[in-house]
Motif scaffolding. Structure first.
Motif, PDB file in Angstrom:
ATOM      1  N   GLY A   1      -0.150   4.880   0.256  1.00  0.00           N
ATOM      2  CA  GLY A   1      -0.760   3.845   1.196  1.00  0.00           C
ATOM      3  C   GLY A   1       0.062   3.429   2.424  1.00  0.00           C
ATOM      4  O   GLY A   1      -0.305   2.538   3.203  1.00  0.00           O
ATOM      5  N   PHE A   2       1.350   3.704   2.176  1.00  0.00           N
ATOM      6  CA  PHE A   2       2.594   3.040   3.236  1.00  0.00           C
ATOM      7  C   PHE A   2       2.614   4.056   4.352  1.00  0.00           C
ATOM      8  O   PHE A   2       2.554   5.345   4.198  1.00  0.00           O
ATOM      9  CB  PHE A   2       3.569   3.202   2.496  1.00  0.00           C
ATOM     10  CG  PHE A   2       3.845   2.059   1.367  1.00  0.00           C
ATOM     11  CD1 PHE A   2       4.252   0.651   1.634  1.00  0.00           C
ATOM     12  CD2 PHE A   2       3.447   2.081   0.063  1.00  0.00           C
ATOM     13  CE1 PHE A   2       4.265  -0.223   1.016  1.00  0.00           C
ATOM     14  CE2 PHE A   2       3.539   1.168  -0.831  1.00  0.00           C
ATOM     15  CZ  PHE A   2       3.890  -0.270  -0.299  1.00  0.00           C
ATOM     16  N   PRO A   3       2.658   3.576   5.573  1.00  0.00           N
ATOM     17  CA  PRO A   3       3.015   4.310   6.810  1.00  0.00           C
ATOM     18  C   PRO A   3       4.245   4.882   6.906  1.00  0.00           C
ATOM     19  O   PRO A   3       5.248   4.418   6.504  1.00  0.00           O
ATOM     20  CB  PRO A   3       2.616   3.480   7.780  1.00  0.00           C
ATOM     21  CG  PRO A   3       3.127   2.072   7.369  1.00  0.00           C
ATOM     22  CD  PRO A   3       2.808   1.981   6.053  1.00  0.00           C
ATOM     23  N   GLY A   4       4.350   6.319   7.396  1.00  0.00           N
ATOM     24  CA  GLY A   4       5.615   7.061   7.832  1.00  0.00           C
ATOM     25  C   GLY A   4       6.251   7.451   6.775  1.00  0.00           C
ATOM     26  O   GLY A   4       6.030   7.267   5.454  1.00  0.00           O
ATOM     27  N   ASP A   5       7.067   8.508   7.112  1.00  0.00           N
ATOM     28  CA  ASP A   5       8.108   9.138   6.300  1.00  0.00           C
ATOM     29  C   ASP A   5       9.186   8.118   5.929  1.00  0.00           C
ATOM     30  O   ASP A   5       9.943   7.536   6.865  1.00  0.00           O
ATOM     31  CB  ASP A   5       8.628  10.276   6.934  1.00  0.00           C
ATOM     32  CG  ASP A   5       7.511  11.236   6.773  1.00  0.00           C
ATOM     33  OD1 ASP A   5       7.281  12.158   5.628  1.00  0.00           O
ATOM     34  OD2 ASP A   5       6.720  11.545   7.704  1.00  0.00           O
TER      35      ASP A   5
END
Length: 234
Positions: free
Chosen positions: A35-39
């Motif tokens: 659920g976390f944004p971005g690489d």
């Protein structure tokens, strides 16, 4: 970081190692994972810079989106040794004059309160079990580390065990430390221990007065911990 797996139940790659010196692990967390944004590119190095010292260096780089990052460890310590019993007779000193109170779901409310006069006061060393009757289950609280900030190592805690004479000192660059006494282990068998987890404040993404844990693209998150062990001559 958390979630169902967090970064504790994933497979890391070994980037480098040297026997009796250090080992570095890396992991690439993809956009949307847990659920976390971005690489996010993560690395952690465990090293032995001096006799009786363990250093842990954690880094994370946000590659394309702002994302919250708070990396820590979950070591369990019992300075009495194997089969020595619980840690309630250990002495603890925490260099933290404030803590972050919790709501009924054990989430920090955003308040920052002084420890003085509470069961959470370890500014002077005292026995961990001495006030346990005033708590439900045990300790599981985030403390605000005094003199932390700007990436400097600050002294966080001193733990001592009288029978063995062993002492552990902890330094960290993080603003907080979670003190946990293995209250909810779900029947897992093993040694009884205490946790001292340097970290950013839990729930910081929802509390603007907490130190921000948002890492922007191109920025590098860094967290360093040092554990030093000694024993008296007796």
């Amino acid at each position: 970081m958390s979630g169902f797996k967090g970064l504790t139940k994933v497979i890391y790659k070994v980037k480098s190692y040297k026997q009796d010196s250090h080992i570095t692990f890396t992991y690439h967390s993809v956009d949307g994972e847990e659920g976390f944004p971005g690489d996010l590119q993560v690395s952690v190095t465990y090293s032995l810079p001096e006799p009786n010292k363990l250093e842990v260096k954690m880094k994370a780089k946000a590659l394309n989106k702002p994302t919250p990052v708070s990396l820590g460890t979950h070591f369990y310590w019992n300075l009495g040794g194997h089969n020595s019993g619980d840690i309630l007779s250990h002495s603890l000193q925490l260099f933290a004059s404030r803590f972050t109170p919790l709501d009924i779901e054990l989430i920090p409310t955003g308040e920052i309160s002084p420890v003085q006069g509470t069961v959470y006061d370890f500014l002077q060393p005292h026995i961990i079990g001495s006030k346990m009757k005033e708590l439900k289950g045990g300790y599981d609280m985030n403390y605000v580390v005094d003199n932390a900030g700007d990436g400097r190592l600050a002294k966080v805690a001193v733990v001592q065990e009288s029978k063995s004479g062993r002492k552990m000192e902890l330094w960290s660059t993080a603003p907080g430390v979670q003190f946990y006494t293995s209250n909810v282990m779900g029947g897992v068998k093993g040694k009884e221990g205490l946790c001292l987890e340097p970290q950013g404040f839990p729930n910081s993404v929802n509390q603007p007065n907490f130190p921000s844990q948002i890492v922007n693209p191109g920025d590098i998150y860094k967290h360093v911990m040092v554990f030093e062990f000694t024993a008296n001559s007796n």
